[in-house]
Design an enzyme around this catalytic site. Sequence first.
Site, PDB file in Angstrom:
ATOM      1  N   LYS A  35       3.983   0.990 -13.523  1.00  0.00           N
ATOM      2  CA  LYS A  35       3.133  -0.044 -12.919  1.00  0.00           C
ATOM      3  C   LYS A  35       3.737  -1.422 -13.223  1.00  0.00           C
ATOM      4  CE  LYS A  35       0.237   2.751 -11.022  1.00  0.00           C
ATOM      5  NZ  LYS A  35       0.228   2.883  -9.564  1.00  0.00           N
ATOM      6  N   ARG A  37       2.330   0.592 -18.716  1.00  0.00           N
ATOM      7  CA  ARG A  37       0.968   0.378 -19.235  1.00  0.00           C
ATOM      8  C   ARG A  37       0.601   1.308 -20.376  1.00  0.00           C
ATOM      9  NH1 ARG A  37      -2.063  -1.209 -13.536  1.00  0.00           N
ATOM     10  NH2 ARG A  37      -1.325  -3.374 -13.543  1.00  0.00           N
ATOM     11  N   ARG A  53      -3.727  -4.420   3.499  1.00  0.00           N
ATOM     12  CA  ARG A  53      -3.716  -3.595   4.723  1.00  0.00           C
ATOM     13  C   ARG A  53      -4.269  -4.364   5.911  1.00  0.00           C
ATOM     14  NH1 ARG A  53      -3.421  -0.672   0.230  1.00  0.00           N
ATOM     15  NH2 ARG A  53      -2.778   1.519   0.265  1.00  0.00           N
ATOM     16  N   LYS A  80      -7.896  -5.895  -3.344  1.00  0.00           N
ATOM     17  CA  LYS A  80      -6.464  -6.188  -3.169  1.00  0.00           C
ATOM     18  C   LYS A  80      -5.840  -5.208  -2.178  1.00  0.00           C
ATOM     19  CE  LYS A  80      -3.629  -5.721  -6.882  1.00  0.00           C
ATOM     20  NZ  LYS A  80      -2.488  -4.839  -6.596  1.00  0.00           N
ATOM     21  N   ASP A 129      -5.716   2.245 -11.865  1.00  0.00           N
ATOM     22  CA  ASP A 129      -5.590   0.841 -12.278  1.00  0.00           C
ATOM     23  C   ASP A 129      -6.607   0.447 -13.350  1.00  0.00           C
ATOM     24  OD1 ASP A 129      -3.493   0.547 -10.511  1.00  0.00           O
ATOM     25  OD2 ASP A 129      -4.747  -0.242  -8.893  1.00  0.00           O
TER      26      ASP A 129
HETATM   27  C1  S3P Z   1      -2.226   0.767  -4.469  1.00  0.00           C
HETATM   28  C2  S3P Z   1      -1.960   2.031  -4.919  1.00  0.00           C
HETATM   29  C3  S3P Z   1      -1.770   2.374  -6.336  1.00  0.00           C
HETATM   30  C4  S3P Z   1      -2.304   1.272  -7.257  1.00  0.00           C
HETATM   31  C5  S3P Z   1      -1.896  -0.099  -6.805  1.00  0.00           C
HETATM   32  C6  S3P Z   1      -2.379  -0.367  -5.391  1.00  0.00           C
HETATM   33  C7  S3P Z   1      -2.362   0.550  -3.008  1.00  0.00           C
HETATM   34  O1  S3P Z   1      -0.389   2.533  -6.585  1.00  0.00           O
HETATM   35  O2  S3P Z   1      -1.876   1.491  -8.570  1.00  0.00           O
HETATM   36  O3  S3P Z   1      -2.431  -1.077  -7.669  1.00  0.00           O
HETATM   37  O4  S3P Z   1      -2.814  -0.544  -2.590  1.00  0.00           O
HETATM   38  O5  S3P Z   1      -2.014   1.450  -2.247  1.00  0.00           O
HETATM   39  P1  S3P Z   1       0.380   3.924  -6.235  1.00  0.00           P
HETATM   40  O6  S3P Z   1       0.164   4.183  -4.815  1.00  0.00           O
HETATM   41  O7  S3P Z   1       1.813   3.668  -6.538  1.00  0.00           O
HETATM   42  O8  S3P Z   1      -0.229   4.933  -7.158  1.00  0.00           O
END
Ligand code: S3P
Length: 430
Positions: free
Chosen positions: A343, A347, A26, A21, A316
């Site tokens: 989140k 959670r 990106r 994901k 996650d």
């Molecule tokens: C992500 C960063 C994480 C993660 C999220 C995806 C990302 O969050 O929990 O599911 O794609 O950069 P945070 O950057 O807020 O910790």
Amino acid sequence: MNLEITPPRALKGITRVPGDKSISHRAAMLGALAEGETQIENFLMGADCLATVKCLESMGVTFTGPDENGRLTVHGRGPAGLKEPENVLDAGNSGTTMRLMLGILAGLPFFTVITGDASLRRRPMKRVTAPLSQMGARIWGRQEANLAPLAVQGGELQGGNFSLPVASAQVKSALLLAGLSARGETRVTEPAPSRDHTERMLQYFGAEISQKERTVWIKGGQVLGGRRVVVPGDISSAAFLLVAAAVVPGSDVTVREVGVNPTRDGILEVLRAMGADLEISNYHQLGGEPVADVRVRYSRLRGVTIGGELIPRLIDEIPILAVAGALGEGELVVRDAGELKVKESNRIATVVEELRKFGAEVEALDDGLRVQGGRPLTGALCASHGDHRIAMAMAVAGLAARGRTVIQDAGCVDVSFPGFAGILSSLRVD
Ligand code: S3P
């Protein structure tokens, strides 16, 4: 949509999981900012990443595909190819879409409003809007630009030095994307290493980006060139299958071509420490990211205590780790994970509430969880709380519980893992 789970005799087989994901988001964004075509293989066609695609399309970026080989093409025309959207951008449930898009929008000379679903409209955005404002963007929203809907007037930005109070790849990435279009240099220092997909992909798209210890910096005004990106399988999705195999007696499951970036592979380290029978093979690189095949066979797990710098590497995966802890022996303790509260759901609260329904002994801590293993679980009627990872974690608990489990409102699984139920069915031995 409800998801019904009954315990199988075992889980067996070789499978893949959908694309990562974080990397899919990106690839779509950098492809849109780049000059020339970007072809993305194994792009995650989940709701979160599709929200990113829609936002970019609303700004005039053309996407074609996916073709018969699952290849999505972004027709990038550089940052100047992005135009003021006529309507509000909708990030849906996706924190990554909103935070990273804010970084891009901050440097573009037009006005945008971005919003999301009820969960996203409750999540803190000041962590990105404050530094972006310091760089020169003007951003408005409730609670002093903390809550979406957010309105952004972007324009010329000035680089700067930022020291992040939380280890967040989303905040780091928003600032690096803003830095790409800013005057001068943008430096970001993190309290602990968070996922580095943005840094890797910026480099892969031809940008110069440097890093020393916890500081990463980028010079503004660099031009990206379109590339071919192959997205690895999402380790955060694979985690549900790996834990399922570890806790259902007789199981033997291999997940092929899973991303094993060292800033994301904390789950493998912890499962090993818990006594999981884990085999990692076929290491190779896919477009600047390491991948491997991961095989898990059933074994007895035992609780461990985790915290500190490990937490951003598995943030996650904590809901599914809690399930592993409940099904193992001894005590699993998670500390330094206060970020879990902001989140897709809180959670800490939702894991405790749902796992207790199975008869597990779980306690919320201020910055984490304590799970007492060794109690047999009984099937339960669970709520997803609109959170994809809560829905899937409880589905896995259901595989190892006695009787029937129903996860209500499980449609949210499609946010990150479309096809989850189908893959579970294909691995079942009944
Ligand atoms: C992500 C960063 C994480 C993660 C999220 C995806 C990302 O969050 O929990 O599911 O794609 O950069 P945070 O950057 O807020 O910790």
